[in-house]
Design a protein around this motif. Structure first.
Motif, PDB file in Angstrom:
ATOM      1  N   CYS A   8     -62.980  43.590   2.761  1.00 60.13           N
ATOM      2  CA  CYS A   8     -63.406  44.695   1.899  1.00 60.13           C
ATOM      3  C   CYS A   8     -64.691  44.296   1.183  1.00 60.13           C
ATOM      4  N   ARG A   9     -65.640  45.212   1.101  1.00 60.41           N
ATOM      5  CA  ARG A   9     -66.872  44.983   0.336  1.00 60.41           C
ATOM      6  C   ARG A   9     -66.620  45.393  -1.106  1.00 60.41           C
ATOM      7  N   VAL A  10     -66.947  44.494  -2.042  1.00 64.79           N
ATOM      8  CA  VAL A  10     -66.776  44.748  -3.469  1.00 64.79           C
ATOM      9  C   VAL A  10     -68.088  44.395  -4.151  1.00 64.79           C
ATOM     10  N   ALA A  11     -68.835  45.426  -4.557  1.00 66.35           N
ATOM     11  CA  ALA A  11     -70.174  45.236  -5.136  1.00 66.35           C
ATOM     12  C   ALA A  11     -70.999  44.422  -4.139  1.00 66.35           C
ATOM     13  N   SER A  12     -71.542  43.287  -4.549  1.00 65.67           N
ATOM     14  CA  SER A  12     -72.349  42.481  -3.629  1.00 65.67           C
ATOM     15  C   SER A  12     -71.539  41.351  -2.992  1.00 65.67           C
ATOM     16  N   TYR A  13     -70.229  41.447  -3.049  1.00 67.61           N
ATOM     17  CA  TYR A  13     -69.346  40.425  -2.493  1.00 67.61           C
ATOM     18  C   TYR A  13     -68.556  40.972  -1.312  1.00 67.61           C
ATOM     19  N   ILE A  14     -68.118  40.067  -0.466  1.00 68.82           N
ATOM     20  CA  ILE A  14     -67.203  40.400   0.620  1.00 68.82           C
ATOM     21  C   ILE A  14     -65.902  39.657   0.341  1.00 68.82           C
ATOM     22  N   TRP A  15     -64.814  40.417   0.219  1.00 67.02           N
ATOM     23  CA  TRP A  15     -63.479  39.832   0.019  1.00 67.02           C
ATOM     24  C   TRP A  15     -62.766  39.838   1.356  1.00 67.02           C
ATOM     25  N   ALA A  16     -62.085  38.754   1.680  1.00 66.96           N
ATOM     26  CA  ALA A  16     -61.313  38.683   2.919  1.00 66.96           C
ATOM     27  C   ALA A  16     -59.919  38.175   2.615  1.00 66.96           C
ATOM     28  N   GLY A  17     -58.937  38.805   3.242  1.00 70.47           N
ATOM     29  CA  GLY A  17     -57.562  38.332   3.180  1.00 70.47           C
ATOM     30  C   GLY A  17     -57.303  37.495   4.416  1.00 70.47           C
ATOM     31  N   LEU A  18     -56.604  36.395   4.239  1.00 69.27           N
ATOM     32  CA  LEU A  18     -56.371  35.477   5.348  1.00 69.27           C
ATOM     33  C   LEU A  18     -54.901  35.473   5.763  1.00 69.27           C
ATOM     34  N   ILE A  23     -57.153  34.282  -0.396  1.00 69.72           N
ATOM     35  CA  ILE A  23     -58.224  35.266  -0.521  1.00 69.72           C
ATOM     36  C   ILE A  23     -59.520  34.476  -0.571  1.00 69.72           C
ATOM     37  N   MET A  24     -60.479  34.892   0.243  1.00 69.83           N
ATOM     38  CA  MET A  24     -61.766  34.213   0.310  1.00 69.83           C
ATOM     39  C   MET A  24     -62.845  35.232  -0.030  1.00 69.83           C
ATOM     40  N   VAL A  25     -63.810  34.816  -0.850  1.00 74.85           N
ATOM     41  CA  VAL A  25     -64.868  35.716  -1.284  1.00 74.85           C
ATOM     42  C   VAL A  25     -66.224  35.086  -0.988  1.00 74.85           C
ATOM     43  N   TRP A  26     -67.098  35.880  -0.338  1.00 79.84           N
ATOM     44  CA  TRP A  26     -68.463  35.454  -0.065  1.00 79.84           C
ATOM     45  C   TRP A  26     -69.412  36.239  -0.950  1.00 79.84           C
ATOM     46  N   ASP A  27     -70.485  35.573  -1.409  1.00 81.75           N
ATOM     47  CA  ASP A  27     -71.500  36.264  -2.203  1.00 81.75           C
ATOM     48  C   ASP A  27     -72.537  36.888  -1.278  1.00 81.75           C
ATOM     49  N   LYS A  28     -73.601  37.458  -1.874  1.00 88.49           N
ATOM     50  CA  LYS A  28     -74.591  38.179  -1.064  1.00 88.49           C
ATOM     51  C   LYS A  28     -75.414  37.276  -0.154  1.00 88.49           C
ATOM     52  N   THR A  29     -75.370  35.964  -0.394  1.00 91.30           N
ATOM     53  CA  THR A  29     -76.064  35.029   0.496  1.00 91.30           C
ATOM     54  C   THR A  29     -75.111  34.455   1.545  1.00 91.30           C
ATOM     55  N   SER A  45     -53.916  44.032   3.696  1.00 94.24           N
ATOM     56  CA  SER A  45     -54.895  45.019   3.266  1.00 94.24           C
ATOM     57  C   SER A  45     -55.537  44.614   1.952  1.00 94.24           C
ATOM     58  N   ILE A  46     -56.811  44.988   1.804  1.00 97.38           N
ATOM     59  CA  ILE A  46     -57.543  44.840   0.543  1.00 97.38           C
ATOM     60  C   ILE A  46     -58.180  46.185   0.252  1.00 97.38           C
ATOM     61  N   CYS A  47     -58.054  46.642  -0.992  1.00 95.68           N
ATOM     62  CA  CYS A  47     -58.584  47.946  -1.382  1.00 95.68           C
ATOM     63  C   CYS A  47     -59.254  47.816  -2.752  1.00 95.68           C
ATOM     64  N   ALA A  48     -60.477  48.291  -2.879  1.00 99.67           N
ATOM     65  CA  ALA A  48     -61.194  48.267  -4.152  1.00 99.67           C
ATOM     66  C   ALA A  48     -61.116  49.637  -4.806  1.00 99.67           C
ATOM     67  N   ILE A  49     -60.630  49.671  -6.046  1.00100.45           N
ATOM     68  CA  ILE A  49     -60.556  50.899  -6.826  1.00100.45           C
ATOM     69  C   ILE A  49     -61.137  50.598  -8.201  1.00100.45           C
ATOM     70  N   SER A  50     -62.314  51.140  -8.457  1.00 97.47           N
ATOM     71  CA  SER A  50     -63.016  50.919  -9.718  1.00 97.47           C
ATOM     72  C   SER A  50     -63.262  49.419  -9.893  1.00 97.47           C
TER      73      SER A  50
END
Length: 179
Positions: A8-18, A23-29, A45-50
């Motif tokens: 799931c994309r969250v702002a400038s981050y990518i969240w991944a469920g393994l 949970i692994m999070v990558w920044d914009k780089t 599943s990953i879901c971004a709400i607000s």
């Protein structure tokens, strides 16, 4: 190897469920900015709400995270908090009723008597009810009106259309009768 099961994309981050429950999070780089054990089983599943990110695992557990969590996550600082989690977190087992009804463009009056029975049969022992309706007035005129409202009348979107409000009130009424 880490197996990604959802993303799931969250702002400038990518969240991944393994598959491991992490949970692994990558920044914009595309640098890994955080990894933590979010669940005890595979994430589905990953879901971004607000400002919240919700994760669902194979064992049915749903966790909510603040979107800044990976930015501010510090394993050393957090470990003391996590060790004391039992003092301020109380796990609760919930029963969920999730159902969908294909209305098939029928008017509410045509199913007004059966809707409460259906809702009651599924939700009477549930702590949470999730109800989806399909094909509510999907005629050409309704679709055209929806397009016009979305394009020209942004303020009307927030209120929702009258049909949706009517269905919401009917379902809410049926749910209230079961409690």
């Amino acid at each position: 190897p880490k197996v990604v099961t959802c993303i799931c994309r969250v702002a400038s981050y990518i969240w991944a469920g393994l598959a491991s429950g992490e949970i692994m999070v990558w920044d914009k780089t595309y640098e890994v900015s955080a990894v933590w054990n979010g669940h005890q089983s595979q994430l589905l599943s990953i879901c971004a709400i607000s400002t919240r990110i919700f994760t669902l695992s194979a064992d049915g557990c749903i966790n909510g995270w603040h979107y800044k969590c990976p930015v501010e996550w510090n394993e050393k600082r957090a470990s003391s908090i996590l060790q004391q989690a039992s003092k301020f977190i109380r796990p609760v087992q919930l029963t969920v009723f999730a159902g969908t009804w294909n209305v098939n463009q029928m008017k509410l009056e045509a199913i007004r008597s059966s809707l409460p029975k259906w809702v009651a049969s599924g939700s009477k022992n549930a702590d949470i009810a999730i109800i989806g309706l399909q094909e509510i007035e999907m005629g050409g005129r309704t679709v055209a009106e929806s397009i016009v409202k979305e394009t020209f009348a942004q303020s009307m979107q927030e209120k929702g259309n009258l049909t949706a409000q009517t269905w919401f009130q009917e379902i809410l009424g049926a749910l209230c009768k079961t409690t």
